[in-house]
Design a protein around this motif. Sequence first.
Motif, PDB file in Angstrom:
ATOM      1  N   ASP A   6       0.799  -1.220   0.000  1.00  0.00           N
ATOM      2  CA  ASP A   6       0.000   0.000   0.000  1.00  0.00           C
ATOM      3  C   ASP A   6       0.835   1.275   0.000  1.00  0.00           C
ATOM      4  O   ASP A   6       0.303   2.368  -0.032  1.00  0.00           O
ATOM      5  CB  ASP A   6      -0.982   0.018   1.168  1.00  0.00           C
ATOM      6  N   THR A   8       2.550   2.701   2.316  1.00  0.00           N
ATOM      7  CA  THR A   8       2.625   3.502   3.524  1.00  0.00           C
ATOM      8  C   THR A   8       3.997   3.404   4.159  1.00  0.00           C
ATOM      9  O   THR A   8       4.656   2.378   4.101  1.00  0.00           O
ATOM     10  CB  THR A   8       1.550   3.095   4.563  1.00  0.00           C
ATOM     11  N   ARG A  10       5.996   2.957   7.231  1.00  0.00           N
ATOM     12  CA  ARG A  10       5.691   2.317   8.506  1.00  0.00           C
ATOM     13  C   ARG A  10       6.328   3.004   9.708  1.00  0.00           C
ATOM     14  O   ARG A  10       5.904   2.779  10.814  1.00  0.00           O
ATOM     15  CB  ARG A  10       6.092   0.841   8.474  1.00  0.00           C
ATOM     16  N   PHE A  27       0.178   7.533   5.767  1.00  0.00           N
ATOM     17  CA  PHE A  27      -0.877   6.666   6.285  1.00  0.00           C
ATOM     18  C   PHE A  27      -1.754   6.191   5.129  1.00  0.00           C
ATOM     19  O   PHE A  27      -2.100   6.987   4.252  1.00  0.00           O
ATOM     20  CB  PHE A  27      -1.752   7.419   7.296  1.00  0.00           C
ATOM     21  N   ALA A  28      -2.121   4.937   5.147  1.00  0.00           N
ATOM     22  CA  ALA A  28      -2.974   4.366   4.102  1.00  0.00           C
ATOM     23  C   ALA A  28      -4.432   4.658   4.427  1.00  0.00           C
ATOM     24  O   ALA A  28      -5.230   3.766   4.715  1.00  0.00           O
ATOM     25  CB  ALA A  28      -2.738   2.867   3.984  1.00  0.00           C
ATOM     26  N   ALA A  29      -4.780   5.942   4.377  1.00  0.00           N
ATOM     27  CA  ALA A  29      -6.141   6.392   4.672  1.00  0.00           C
ATOM     28  C   ALA A  29      -6.312   7.799   4.117  1.00  0.00           C
ATOM     29  O   ALA A  29      -5.326   8.529   3.968  1.00  0.00           O
ATOM     30  CB  ALA A  29      -6.379   6.391   6.182  1.00  0.00           C
ATOM     31  N   GLU A 156      -2.162   4.421  12.713  1.00  0.00           N
ATOM     32  CA  GLU A 156      -2.349   3.689  11.445  1.00  0.00           C
ATOM     33  C   GLU A 156      -3.344   2.548  11.628  1.00  0.00           C
ATOM     34  O   GLU A 156      -4.255   2.365  10.820  1.00  0.00           O
ATOM     35  CB  GLU A 156      -1.006   3.145  10.940  1.00  0.00           C
ATOM     36  N   ALA A 157      -3.191   1.775  12.705  1.00  0.00           N
ATOM     37  CA  ALA A 157      -4.114   0.667  12.966  1.00  0.00           C
ATOM     38  C   ALA A 157      -5.533   1.185  13.177  1.00  0.00           C
ATOM     39  O   ALA A 157      -6.504   0.588  12.686  1.00  0.00           O
ATOM     40  CB  ALA A 157      -3.647  -0.136  14.185  1.00  0.00           C
ATOM     41  N   GLN A 160      -7.155   2.279   9.883  1.00  0.00           N
ATOM     42  CA  GLN A 160      -7.508   1.095   9.105  1.00  0.00           C
ATOM     43  C   GLN A 160      -8.803   0.467   9.636  1.00  0.00           C
ATOM     44  O   GLN A 160      -9.664   0.055   8.851  1.00  0.00           O
ATOM     45  CB  GLN A 160      -6.358   0.068   9.139  1.00  0.00           C
ATOM     46  N   ARG A 161      -8.935   0.372  10.971  1.00  0.00           N
ATOM     47  CA  ARG A 161     -10.178  -0.166  11.551  1.00  0.00           C
ATOM     48  C   ARG A 161     -11.380   0.706  11.224  1.00  0.00           C
ATOM     49  O   ARG A 161     -12.432   0.202  10.848  1.00  0.00           O
ATOM     50  CB  ARG A 161     -10.047  -0.289  13.081  1.00  0.00           C
ATOM     51  N   ALA A 163     -11.715   2.828   8.706  1.00  0.00           N
ATOM     52  CA  ALA A 163     -11.984   2.731   7.264  1.00  0.00           C
ATOM     53  C   ALA A 163     -12.726   1.445   6.921  1.00  0.00           C
ATOM     54  O   ALA A 163     -13.558   1.416   6.009  1.00  0.00           O
ATOM     55  CB  ALA A 163     -10.687   2.832   6.478  1.00  0.00           C
ATOM     56  N   ALA A 164     -12.440   0.393   7.694  1.00  0.00           N
ATOM     57  CA  ALA A 164     -13.096  -0.905   7.451  1.00  0.00           C
ATOM     58  C   ALA A 164     -14.450  -1.000   8.159  1.00  0.00           C
ATOM     59  O   ALA A 164     -15.118  -2.029   8.084  1.00  0.00           O
ATOM     60  CB  ALA A 164     -12.183  -2.045   7.919  1.00  0.00           C
TER      61      ALA A 164
END
Length: 167
Positions: A6, A8, A10, A27-29, A156-157, A160-161, A163-164
Motif C-alpha cells: 500500500d 505507507t 511504517r 498513512f494508508a487512509a 495507522e491501525a 484502518q479499523r 476505514a473498514a
Amino acid sequence: MSDPIDGTQRRASVTRHDNQLVITRTFAAPAALVYEAMTRPEHIRQWWGAGHGEVTTCEVDLRVGGRWHFAQVTPDGTEVSFSGEYRELDPPGRLVHTEVFDNIGGPPSLVETSYTEEGGVTHLRAVITYDSPETVDMVVASGMESGLNDSYDALEALVQRVAAGNG
C-alpha cells in the motif's frame, strides 16, 4: 520503511534543522480520516501514547483559540501531560497548535501539520519549532522518536479499523 503493497511509510522520519524537528509519515487512509483521528477524543484515546500507559485525560476544544490537554499514567505511576492551544484549523489539510510538556513547563513549541492526500493515501508533515536548539536536544534525548512511532503505528491501525467500519 515502506510497505510494497500500500506504499505507507511504517515509521516516521524525524529530521532536525536547528531549533526545529520535521516529522513525516504516510498513512494508508484519506486525509479527512487521519485529521479526524488526530482531533477527536474518542480516537485520540486509542492511539496517543500507545503502549506507554493509560490515557487519563483527553480534552479537545477544537476551535481557533481552543485548548487541548492529553495526559496518561505510565506503568510506574508517573503522570505524563501535554497541553496547548489551537492556532489554525483547515480540515483536512492543515492543523497548527502549540504544545507544552506540562511535566517540565517551559515555552510552548509550535506544531504545524499538513495532510496531503494522493490516491487515498495521506502524507503527514509536521514541523515543530522549539525555543532553542538545546530544547530540541532534550526532546530528542527523551526518546520522543520511539514514542512518536509507537503512537503513529497505533494511529495507522486505528484509521484502518475505522476505514473498514470497525473503529
